[in-house]
Design a protein around this motif. Sequence first.
Motif, PDB file in Angstrom:
ATOM      1  N   ARG A   5      -1.064   4.548  -7.079  1.00 62.54           N
ATOM      2  CA  ARG A   5      -0.435   3.265  -6.755  1.00 62.54           C
ATOM      3  C   ARG A   5       0.065   2.552  -8.013  1.00 62.54           C
ATOM      4  O   ARG A   5       1.168   1.996  -8.028  1.00 62.54           O
ATOM      5  CB  ARG A   5      -1.420   2.384  -5.997  1.00 62.54           C
ATOM      6  CG  ARG A   5      -0.840   1.041  -5.589  1.00 62.54           C
ATOM      7  CD  ARG A   5      -1.866   0.227  -4.810  1.00 62.54           C
ATOM      8  NE  ARG A   5      -1.380  -1.128  -4.578  1.00 62.54           N
ATOM      9  CZ  ARG A   5      -1.450  -2.097  -5.482  1.00 62.54           C
ATOM     10  NH1 ARG A   5      -1.973  -1.845  -6.681  1.00 62.54           N
ATOM     11  NH2 ARG A   5      -0.984  -3.302  -5.208  1.00 62.54           N
ATOM     12  N   ALA A  42       5.206   4.630   2.212  1.00 61.40           N
ATOM     13  CA  ALA A  42       5.577   5.905   2.828  1.00 61.40           C
ATOM     14  C   ALA A  42       6.254   5.673   4.174  1.00 61.40           C
ATOM     15  O   ALA A  42       7.250   6.328   4.505  1.00 61.40           O
ATOM     16  CB  ALA A  42       4.337   6.782   2.995  1.00 61.40           C
ATOM     17  N   LEU A  73       4.649  10.695  -2.529  1.00 62.71           N
ATOM     18  CA  LEU A  73       4.475   9.557  -3.433  1.00 62.71           C
ATOM     19  C   LEU A  73       3.514   9.901  -4.565  1.00 62.71           C
ATOM     20  O   LEU A  73       3.775   9.594  -5.737  1.00 62.71           O
ATOM     21  CB  LEU A  73       3.948   8.345  -2.657  1.00 62.71           C
ATOM     22  CG  LEU A  73       4.865   7.757  -1.582  1.00 62.71           C
ATOM     23  CD1 LEU A  73       4.199   6.545  -0.937  1.00 62.71           C
ATOM     24  CD2 LEU A  73       6.217   7.365  -2.163  1.00 62.71           C
ATOM     25  N   TYR A  74       2.407  10.522  -4.224  1.00 61.57           N
ATOM     26  CA  TYR A  74       1.433  10.891  -5.249  1.00 61.57           C
ATOM     27  C   TYR A  74       2.003  11.948  -6.196  1.00 61.57           C
ATOM     28  O   TYR A  74       1.734  11.925  -7.403  1.00 61.57           O
ATOM     29  CB  TYR A  74       0.140  11.397  -4.604  1.00 61.57           C
ATOM     30  CG  TYR A  74      -0.693  10.301  -3.976  1.00 61.57           C
ATOM     31  CD1 TYR A  74      -1.277   9.318  -4.767  1.00 61.57           C
ATOM     32  CD2 TYR A  74      -0.879  10.247  -2.595  1.00 61.57           C
ATOM     33  CE1 TYR A  74      -2.036   8.301  -4.202  1.00 61.57           C
ATOM     34  CE2 TYR A  74      -1.638   9.231  -2.018  1.00 61.57           C
ATOM     35  CZ  TYR A  74      -2.203   8.259  -2.834  1.00 61.57           C
ATOM     36  OH  TYR A  74      -2.953   7.254  -2.269  1.00 61.57           O
ATOM     37  N   THR A  79       0.837  -1.195   0.000  1.00 58.29           N
ATOM     38  CA  THR A  79       0.000   0.000   0.000  1.00 58.29           C
ATOM     39  C   THR A  79       0.870   1.242   0.000  1.00 58.29           C
ATOM     40  O   THR A  79       2.050   1.201   0.363  1.00 58.29           O
ATOM     41  CB  THR A  79      -0.903   0.026   1.240  1.00 58.29           C
ATOM     42  OG1 THR A  79      -0.067   0.149   2.416  1.00 58.29           O
ATOM     43  CG2 THR A  79      -1.728  -1.250   1.339  1.00 58.29           C
ATOM     44  N   MET A  80       0.268   2.348  -0.403  1.00 55.84           N
ATOM     45  CA  MET A  80       0.992   3.623  -0.387  1.00 55.84           C
ATOM     46  C   MET A  80       1.398   3.976   1.042  1.00 55.84           C
ATOM     47  O   MET A  80       2.476   4.519   1.277  1.00 55.84           O
ATOM     48  CB  MET A  80       0.118   4.730  -0.979  1.00 55.84           C
ATOM     49  CG  MET A  80      -0.277   4.520  -2.436  1.00 55.84           C
ATOM     50  SD  MET A  80       1.124   4.646  -3.575  1.00 55.84           S
ATOM     51  CE  MET A  80       1.057   6.385  -4.027  1.00 55.84           C
ATOM     52  N   THR A  81       0.546   3.639   2.007  1.00 55.81           N
ATOM     53  CA  THR A  81       0.857   3.928   3.399  1.00 55.81           C
ATOM     54  C   THR A  81       2.084   3.150   3.856  1.00 55.81           C
ATOM     55  O   THR A  81       2.980   3.700   4.516  1.00 55.81           O
ATOM     56  CB  THR A  81      -0.344   3.573   4.300  1.00 55.81           C
ATOM     57  OG1 THR A  81      -1.468   4.360   3.911  1.00 55.81           O
ATOM     58  CG2 THR A  81      -0.018   3.820   5.762  1.00 55.81           C
ATOM     59  N   SER A 128       6.257  11.195   2.940  1.00 58.82           N
ATOM     60  CA  SER A 128       4.813  11.380   3.032  1.00 58.82           C
ATOM     61  C   SER A 128       4.121  10.744   1.832  1.00 58.82           C
ATOM     62  O   SER A 128       4.715  10.577   0.761  1.00 58.82           O
ATOM     63  CB  SER A 128       4.471  12.865   3.084  1.00 58.82           C
ATOM     64  OG  SER A 128       4.808  13.483   1.849  1.00 58.82           O
ATOM     65  N   LYS A 129       2.841  10.386   2.032  1.00 60.59           N
ATOM     66  CA  LYS A 129       2.070   9.870   0.904  1.00 60.59           C
ATOM     67  C   LYS A 129       1.892  10.963  -0.154  1.00 60.59           C
ATOM     68  O   LYS A 129       1.807  10.662  -1.348  1.00 60.59           O
ATOM     69  CB  LYS A 129       0.706   9.365   1.383  1.00 60.59           C
ATOM     70  CG  LYS A 129       0.784   8.050   2.144  1.00 60.59           C
ATOM     71  CD  LYS A 129      -0.556   7.328   2.165  1.00 60.59           C
ATOM     72  CE  LYS A 129      -1.585   8.108   2.969  1.00 60.59           C
ATOM     73  NZ  LYS A 129      -2.853   7.336   3.065  1.00 60.59           N
TER      74      LYS A 129
END
Length: 220
Positions: free
Chosen positions: A57, A40, A50-51, A35-37, A46-47
């Motif tokens: 994702r 991170a 990533l975004y 997961t992105m979480t 931080s997410k």
Amino acid sequence: MATPPDQSGDELTARQQAVLDAVLALMVEQGGDVTMTAVARRASCSKESLYKWFGDRDGLLTATVRWQASRVRAGNYDRQKLDALALRDSLIRFAANWLSVISSPTSIALNRFAIAQASARGGNLGAIMLANGRFAIGERLKPVLDAGREAGLIAFDDTETAFRSFLGLVGRDVQIRLLLGDALDIVAPEIERDAARATDQFLTLYGTAATAAGRSQTNA
């Protein structure tokens, strides 16, 4: 799916490379989805970052596959001065790089997860793997094959067919055995020997008289 920046390993920042390494490490440890979480947390970012860097994702997974595939490259060569020795060396370097990558725990984890997702609704890692892994790798080697044909060192009608023949000789049954859990102990000297053997087999199949003469001089 948001498309991540079209970046090779050389164009990623060190921070972005660290994030993609974190994705690969998580896949090896968890043997599946990430997961992105979780990314991170592992990468200490931080997410939002990533975004910003990868879009979403699927964009993160695409960048991860590209990052892993960027390790597979042919050796350096001068297209205008390509001879039998330089062609053989470039093919061996590509083969050794590819064998090293596909036998790594990270590639095994990526491929296992992609296979598991292949029949799942909404699971598109398989398509990502094909587009940014196998097909992208082909686009790196095919120019070498075409250069060899232009130099009169190898002869074939279709570049894709020649590329598949080369991969088949290099990979043999190694990847499928690893994916099925066979504990193959693939070390660097063995990889080099396998890469050289596969390259020589390929040149026996596709090489011209000029290639044979150049290899004979090398072995003399």
